[in-house]
Design a protein around this motif. Structure first.
Motif, mmCIF file in Angstrom:
data_model
loop_
_atom_site.group_PDB
_atom_site.id
_atom_site.type_symbol
_atom_site.label_atom_id
_atom_site.label_comp_id
_atom_site.label_asym_id
_atom_site.label_seq_id
_atom_site.Cartn_x
_atom_site.Cartn_y
_atom_site.Cartn_z
ATOM 1 N N THR A 143 0.829 -1.213 0.000
ATOM 2 C CA THR A 143 0.000 0.000 0.000
ATOM 3 C C THR A 143 0.861 1.260 0.000
ATOM 4 O O THR A 143 0.535 2.247 -0.659
ATOM 5 C CB THR A 143 -0.920 -0.002 1.227
ATOM 6 N N GLU A 144 1.973 1.247 0.733
ATOM 7 C CA GLU A 144 2.866 2.408 0.734
ATOM 8 C C GLU A 144 3.457 2.646 -0.649
ATOM 9 O O GLU A 144 3.561 3.786 -1.110
ATOM 10 C CB GLU A 144 3.984 2.197 1.754
ATOM 11 N N LYS A 145 3.841 1.559 -1.335
ATOM 12 C CA LYS A 145 4.372 1.708 -2.693
ATOM 13 C C LYS A 145 3.315 2.283 -3.624
ATOM 14 O O LYS A 145 3.601 3.150 -4.456
ATOM 15 C CB LYS A 145 4.850 0.354 -3.210
ATOM 16 N N ASP A 146 2.070 1.788 -3.485
ATOM 17 C CA ASP A 146 0.993 2.303 -4.333
ATOM 18 C C ASP A 146 0.752 3.784 -4.069
ATOM 19 O O ASP A 146 0.527 4.571 -4.999
ATOM 20 C CB ASP A 146 -0.300 1.513 -4.075
ATOM 21 N N LYS A 147 0.793 4.178 -2.784
ATOM 22 C CA LYS A 147 0.588 5.589 -2.447
ATOM 23 C C LYS A 147 1.680 6.459 -3.056
ATOM 24 O O LYS A 147 1.416 7.527 -3.608
ATOM 25 C CB LYS A 147 0.570 5.764 -0.928
ATOM 26 N N LYS A 148 2.941 5.994 -2.948
ATOM 27 C CA LYS A 148 4.046 6.771 -3.509
ATOM 28 C C LYS A 148 3.912 6.894 -5.020
ATOM 29 O O LYS A 148 4.144 7.961 -5.597
ATOM 30 C CB LYS A 148 5.375 6.110 -3.145
ATOM 31 N N ALA A 149 3.519 5.790 -5.672
ATOM 32 C CA ALA A 149 3.348 5.836 -7.126
ATOM 33 C C ALA A 149 2.226 6.791 -7.509
ATOM 34 O O ALA A 149 2.344 7.564 -8.466
ATOM 35 C CB ALA A 149 3.051 4.430 -7.650
ATOM 36 N N GLU A 201 1.215 9.387 -5.774
ATOM 37 C CA GLU A 201 1.681 10.759 -5.546
ATOM 38 C C GLU A 201 2.569 11.231 -6.689
ATOM 39 O O GLU A 201 2.482 12.379 -7.129
ATOM 40 C CB GLU A 201 2.442 10.828 -4.221
ATOM 41 N N LYS A 202 3.436 10.339 -7.185
ATOM 42 C CA LYS A 202 4.309 10.720 -8.298
ATOM 43 C C LYS A 202 3.502 11.046 -9.543
ATOM 44 O O LYS A 202 3.768 12.031 -10.236
ATOM 45 C CB LYS A 202 5.296 9.588 -8.593
ATOM 46 N N THR A 203 2.491 10.204 -9.838
ATOM 47 C CA THR A 203 1.667 10.461 -11.021
ATOM 48 C C THR A 203 0.894 11.763 -10.882
ATOM 49 O O THR A 203 0.755 12.527 -11.842
ATOM 50 C CB THR A 203 0.690 9.296 -11.233
ATOM 51 N N LYS A 226 1.824 14.381 -9.129
ATOM 52 C CA LYS A 226 2.772 15.478 -9.302
ATOM 53 C C LYS A 226 3.060 15.723 -10.778
ATOM 54 O O LYS A 226 3.135 16.865 -11.237
ATOM 55 C CB LYS A 226 4.070 15.163 -8.563
#
Length: 234
Positions: A93-99, A101-103, A105
């Protein structure tokens, strides 16, 4: 006669006293043992009576709640596997959240237009001053139907700040058709002669044919002899 008699005969009184002493000692020992045994038995009877007289709190024992009992930890073999799976899920879930957020941005960067660099007021004033100081002529333009202050400035290739300086008493929103007259700075007024087509006239003054047609409100590349053409500033 002398040989039959013992040399040291023991007195008879001493021999008779020894059994009596021994008997007395034995009697004393037996009496002491009996006394000790009697005390021991009396102590046991007292303790037995105390035990029979004590009340047992059976109610308290019977009604003892399970909350008071000590908790015994049980080793569940499934707990470590559950913890590992939960950790893996959290990491995913943390990886999905970071991905995500990147998209987001990247989308914001694409959506956000670059801010227009506004020229400082000093630079604007300098540009308008240059236009006013350039060689040319001042003509009078009467506001016609459908024209605006900014449209007139664009027609003559002027900045609206320069047109405002030429007409400081005129408000851009207060111009009236056929009434308001504006001073306009142009490069020259050209009278069309033989062979003066618009392309030739534009090349002569170093401007584009399109700019020449715009200043004179021409839709076709046609000019008549004797016609006066307005040459806008470059």
């Amino acid at each position: 006669m002398n040989e039959d008699k013992p040399r040291n005969p023991k007195p008879q009184e001493e021999a008779s006293k020894l059994p009596l002493i021994t008997l007395g000692v034995l009697v004393a020992i037996i009496a002491a043992l009996l006394y000790l045994g009697w005390q021991y038995l009396s102590d046991d009877s007292v303790t037995a009576n105390d035990l029979t007289n004590t009340k047992v709190d059976t109610v308290a024992i019977g009604t003892r709640s399970t909350d008071d009992l000590p908790v015994v930890a049980t080793n569940d073999p499934e707990e470590p596997s559950k913890d590992k799976s939960d950790k893996k899920k959290d990491a995913a879930t943390e990886k999905d959240k970071k991905a995500a957020e990147k998209t987001e941005k990247k989308k914001d960067e694409v959506k956000k237009p670059e801010p227009k660099k506004e020229e400082p007021s000093s630079e604007k004033a300098t540009a308008s001053d240059k236009i006013l100081d350039a060689p040319g002529e001042i003509i009078t333009h009467t506001v016609q139907s459908g024209e605006t202050f900014y449209g007139i400035a664009n027609r003559y290739n002027l900045k609206w700040e320069a047109l405002q300086k030429l007409n400081p008493t005129v408000k851009p929103e207060g111009i009236k058709i056929g009434v308001t007259k504006l001073k306009v700075k142009v490069k020259a007024i050209h009278t069309v002669g033989p062979g003066d087509v618009l392309r030739v006239v534009a090349q002569k003054y170093g401007i584009s044919k399109q700019l020449l047609m715009q200043a004179n409100k021409k839709t076709r590349d046609i000019s008549e002899r004797g016609e006066k053409l307005i040459i806008p500033l470059k």
